[in-house]
Design a protein around this motif. Structure first.
Motif, PDB file in Angstrom:
ATOM      1  N   LEU A  87       0.826  -1.211   0.000  1.00 60.01           N
ATOM      2  CA  LEU A  87       0.000   0.000   0.000  1.00 60.01           C
ATOM      3  C   LEU A  87       0.859   1.259   0.000  1.00 60.01           C
ATOM      4  O   LEU A  87       0.537   2.238  -0.698  1.00 60.01           O
ATOM      5  N   ASN A  88       1.958   1.251   0.753  1.00 64.59           N
ATOM      6  CA  ASN A  88       2.865   2.401   0.748  1.00 64.59           C
ATOM      7  C   ASN A  88       3.430   2.625  -0.653  1.00 64.59           C
ATOM      8  O   ASN A  88       3.501   3.765  -1.121  1.00 64.59           O
ATOM      9  N   LEU A  90       2.073   1.712  -3.484  1.00 62.37           N
ATOM     10  CA  LEU A  90       0.972   2.170  -4.335  1.00 62.37           C
ATOM     11  C   LEU A  90       0.725   3.669  -4.153  1.00 62.37           C
ATOM     12  O   LEU A  90       0.584   4.415  -5.124  1.00 62.37           O
ATOM     13  N   PHE A  91       0.712   4.120  -2.907  1.00 62.73           N
ATOM     14  CA  PHE A  91       0.480   5.541  -2.645  1.00 62.73           C
ATOM     15  C   PHE A  91       1.639   6.405  -3.136  1.00 62.73           C
ATOM     16  O   PHE A  91       1.441   7.548  -3.557  1.00 62.73           O
ATOM     17  N   VAL A  94       0.965   6.752  -6.821  1.00 68.66           N
ATOM     18  CA  VAL A  94      -0.143   7.694  -7.023  1.00 68.66           C
ATOM     19  C   VAL A  94       0.338   9.132  -6.809  1.00 68.66           C
ATOM     20  O   VAL A  94       0.010  10.028  -7.596  1.00 68.66           O
ATOM     21  N   ALA A  95       1.143   9.352  -5.764  1.00 66.40           N
ATOM     22  CA  ALA A  95       1.670  10.701  -5.512  1.00 66.40           C
ATOM     23  C   ALA A  95       2.575  11.149  -6.653  1.00 66.40           C
ATOM     24  O   ALA A  95       2.525  12.318  -7.072  1.00 66.40           O
ATOM     25  N   ASN A 120      -2.789  17.132   4.106  1.00 59.58           N
ATOM     26  CA  ASN A 120      -2.390  16.505   5.366  1.00 59.58           C
ATOM     27  C   ASN A 120      -3.174  17.098   6.530  1.00 59.58           C
ATOM     28  O   ASN A 120      -3.548  16.384   7.469  1.00 59.58           O
TER      29      ASN A 120
END
Length: 139
Positions: A87-88, A90-91, A94-95, A120
């Motif tokens: 997941l990290n 993937l994010f 995406v970023a 944030n």
């Protein structure tokens, strides 16, 4: 505590953007050595804010990983850590794509960093509105 750390990350990033935006470059065509670099006030302030950003980030993520390991049953711990790493990743992708889209639309890096700081703060606001039970924080 996580709420304060998230807000600290946002404030430090927003301040760093403000300091960098106010920076006036010199006309020197060569690279600075360290002593020349720290002679400029903006550079010292930028280094200090990067340090604060790193401290808040570390103080946020280390307990989060600890909580993830403690709350996960031992037989599923490795899978949970692998899922978290996926997941990290993937994010991060995406970023990166969002940054590329921003650059393609001629949005400056400082504006994009400020947007990240504001997003944030939104996440921190969600944590503030959500009541935290004492059961979630017990180790």
């Amino acid at each position: 505590m996580a709420r304060i750390l998230l807000m600290g990350l946002s404030v430090a990033l927003a301040l760093l953007v403000a300091v960098i935006a106010g920076y006036v470059p010199t006309t020197q065509n060569s690279l600075y050595n360290f002593s020349q670099f720290i002679q400029h006030g903006y550079n010292i302030l930028s280094l200090g804010l990067l340090f604060v950003l790193a401290v808040f980030g570390g103080a946020y993520i280390v307990p989060l990983y600890t909580l993830l390991q403690i709350k996960t049953p031992q037989q599923h711990r490795a899978r949970m850590m692998a899922t978290n790493n996926i997941l990290n990743a993937l994010f991060m992708v995406v970023a990166s794509v969002l940054l590329m889209v921003g650059f393609a639309n001629e949005v400056s890096l400082l504006t994009q960093l400020l947007i990240m700081a504001l997003l944030n703060l939104v996440v921190a606001g969600v944590f503030i509105k959500k009541p935290q039970s004492h059961e979630d924080t017990k180790f």
